[in-house]
Design an enzyme around this catalytic site. Structure first.
Site, PDB file in Angstrom:
ATOM      1  N   HIS A  27      44.749  37.446  37.419  1.00 31.41           N
ATOM      2  CA  HIS A  27      45.646  38.473  37.990  1.00 31.41           C
ATOM      3  C   HIS A  27      47.025  38.195  37.416  1.00 31.41           C
ATOM      4  O   HIS A  27      47.574  37.113  37.641  1.00 31.41           O
ATOM      5  CB  HIS A  27      45.679  38.362  39.508  1.00 31.41           C
ATOM      6  CG  HIS A  27      44.326  38.544  40.129  1.00 31.41           C
ATOM      7  ND1 HIS A  27      43.898  39.750  40.618  1.00 31.41           N
ATOM      8  CD2 HIS A  27      43.303  37.675  40.294  1.00 31.41           C
ATOM      9  CE1 HIS A  27      42.668  39.616  41.083  1.00 31.41           C
ATOM     10  NE2 HIS A  27      42.273  38.365  40.902  1.00 31.41           N
ATOM     11  N   GLU A 208      33.336  36.131  47.085  1.00 27.38           N
ATOM     12  CA  GLU A 208      34.312  35.030  47.016  1.00 27.38           C
ATOM     13  C   GLU A 208      34.286  34.371  48.407  1.00 27.38           C
ATOM     14  O   GLU A 208      33.817  33.260  48.560  1.00 27.38           O
ATOM     15  CB  GLU A 208      35.710  35.568  46.676  1.00 27.38           C
ATOM     16  CG  GLU A 208      36.795  34.493  46.642  1.00 27.38           C
ATOM     17  CD  GLU A 208      38.202  35.062  46.377  1.00 27.38           C
ATOM     18  OE1 GLU A 208      38.395  36.294  46.483  1.00 27.38           O
ATOM     19  OE2 GLU A 208      39.111  34.254  46.070  1.00 27.38           O
TER      20      GLU A 208
HETATM   21  N1  HPA Z   1      40.755  37.373  45.407  1.00 29.36           N
HETATM   22  C1  HPA Z   1      41.048  38.599  45.789  1.00 29.36           C
HETATM   23  N2  HPA Z   1      42.157  39.210  45.428  1.00 29.36           N
HETATM   24  C2  HPA Z   1      43.023  38.570  44.665  1.00 29.36           C
HETATM   25  C3  HPA Z   1      42.786  37.295  44.246  1.00 29.36           C
HETATM   26  C4  HPA Z   1      41.583  36.657  44.642  1.00 29.36           C
HETATM   27  O1  HPA Z   1      41.277  35.487  44.306  1.00 29.36           O
HETATM   28  N3  HPA Z   1      43.833  36.937  43.501  1.00 29.36           N
HETATM   29  C5  HPA Z   1      44.686  37.971  43.463  1.00 29.36           C
HETATM   30  N4  HPA Z   1      44.202  38.970  44.173  1.00 29.36           N
HETATM   31 ZN    ZN Z   2      40.701  37.257  41.557  1.00 29.58          ZN
END
Ligand code: HPA
Ligand code: ZN
Length: 346
Positions: A27, A208
């Site tokens: 990101h 995640e």
């Molecule tokens: N997960 C979800 N959204 C995000 C992340 C992440 O690790 N990093 C920046 N936006």
């Molecule tokens: Zn991410």
């Protein structure tokens, strides 16, 4: 598979550093280092709510994704002009080049910035100009993926897509980021269908913190081609079989998982298990300014804790090119460079 020669554990970090690779999960706002954050704040007549770089960096301690997102969002407030977005992106590309990243696919979002009163044009033009310059100056190829923010509504995602369409030729795909739990992929079914009809490549963060069900729906409802993170997939054997069968890449980010407590420590990370299962896993940095390392630190820390080998290194780098959205001739050229690197390494 190509036969990889054995490399001693002492030489492994040098191999990991030098090997050509692609980064597919970064990101750009998460690459904003505290030093540059203070510089941009000063340039824009703003103040960072921390006295200095060190105090700010010490505040980067998180218990979960949401705690990180709150701090990350605060950091984005110093970004005001096209030049700010350019400077942030070029700094990342220079850093990536130093890690022998030959190709990168960069996530960004416009909704954070339009929420601060900026236009999407400022964001996209700054990022794109840096990508063009990096190709000429650094010999690194970079493309852009617009992420929708999943804690906002699908209507707002449609607005973000609409505002990006004048820049269609500067973007390779769309993705889905931000707070995962409670915001399943299917919330964005219509906007992904629209993006698909416009020829965008599709990815989404899934698994995640969220359950395997979110990975299933990212595949079956959104029809994504890659899963970002996806580490929860190993809880579901049928899902692993599906991901292996369809060769769906997973963009794994070990230091992110460590910092956001997805795993209690790196020794318990499932990257090795993923490779053993035949999953098309890759290694990436996610938000390197916040999580303590760029792509090579992700490789070296994980390899040392999991006892991974030169064969795993080759596999992961090969996967990174396999998983990328480049054309097949470019892919072959990069994979040839990878093989040549391994053949001549000693
Ligand atoms: N997960 C979800 N959204 C995000 C992340 C992440 O690790 N990093 C920046 N936006
Ligand atoms: Zn991410």
């Amino acid at each position: 598979m190509y036969k990889v020669k054995t490399v001693t554990p002492e030489r492994l970090p040098t191999l990991l550093q030098g090997m050509p690779k692609a980064e597919l999960h970064i990101h750009i706002e998460g690459s904003l280092e505290p030093e540059l954050m203070f510089t941009l704040a000063k340039r824009n007549g703003l103040t960072v709510p921390y006295p200095d770089v060190e105090t700010l960096r010490n505040a980067y301690v998180f218990d979960n994704l949401q705690e990180f997102l709150d701090v990350y969002h605060q950091g984005t407030q110093v970004l005001k002009t096209e030049q700010d977005f350019y400077d942030m992106t070029l700094a990342y590309l220079q850093r990536a080049k130093a890690d022998n990243v030959l190709h990168t696919e960069i996530f960004f979002d416009t909704q954070t910035h339009t929420g601060h009163g900026l236009s999407s044009d400022v964001v996209i033009n700054g990022l794109h100009r840096a990508c063009v310059d990096a190709r000429g100056q650094l010999g690194i190829s970079a493309s852009l993926i617009l992420c929708f923010l999943r804690h906002l509504s699908e209507t707002e995602a449609f607005e973000a897509l609409e505002q990006a369409l004048p820049h269609r030729d500067k973007l390779v795909g769309v993705g889905l980021a931000s707070s995962e739990l409670g915001h399943p992929p299917e919330k964005f079914a219509k906007v992904f269908a629209k993006a698909r009809s416009l020829g965008f490549r599709l990815v989404a963060h899934a698994g995640e913190e969220g359950p395997p069900a979110y990975i299933w729906s990212a595949l079956d409802v959104l029809k994504v081609e890659r899963i970002d993170h996806g580490v929860q997939a190993t809880k579901d054997a049928a899902l692993v079989a599906r991901l292996v069968h369809d060769k769906i890449p997973l963009t794994v980010c070990p230091l992110s998982n460590l910092k956001l407590r997805v795993f209690p420590n790196l020794a318990q990370h499932n990257l090795g298990q993923m490779l053993d299962s035949g999953l098309l896993a890759t290694v990436n940095s996610d938000d390197p300014a916040y999580f303590g390392g760029y792509i090579n630190e992700n490789f070296t820390a994980t390899f040392s804790k999991l006892g991974l080998t030169s064969t795993d290194a080759y596999q992961l780098a090969h996967n990174s090119f396999e998983a990328s959205f480049i054309d097949s001739a470019a892919r072959r050229a990069l994979q040839d460079r990878l093989s040549e690197f391994f053949e001549t390494f000693d």
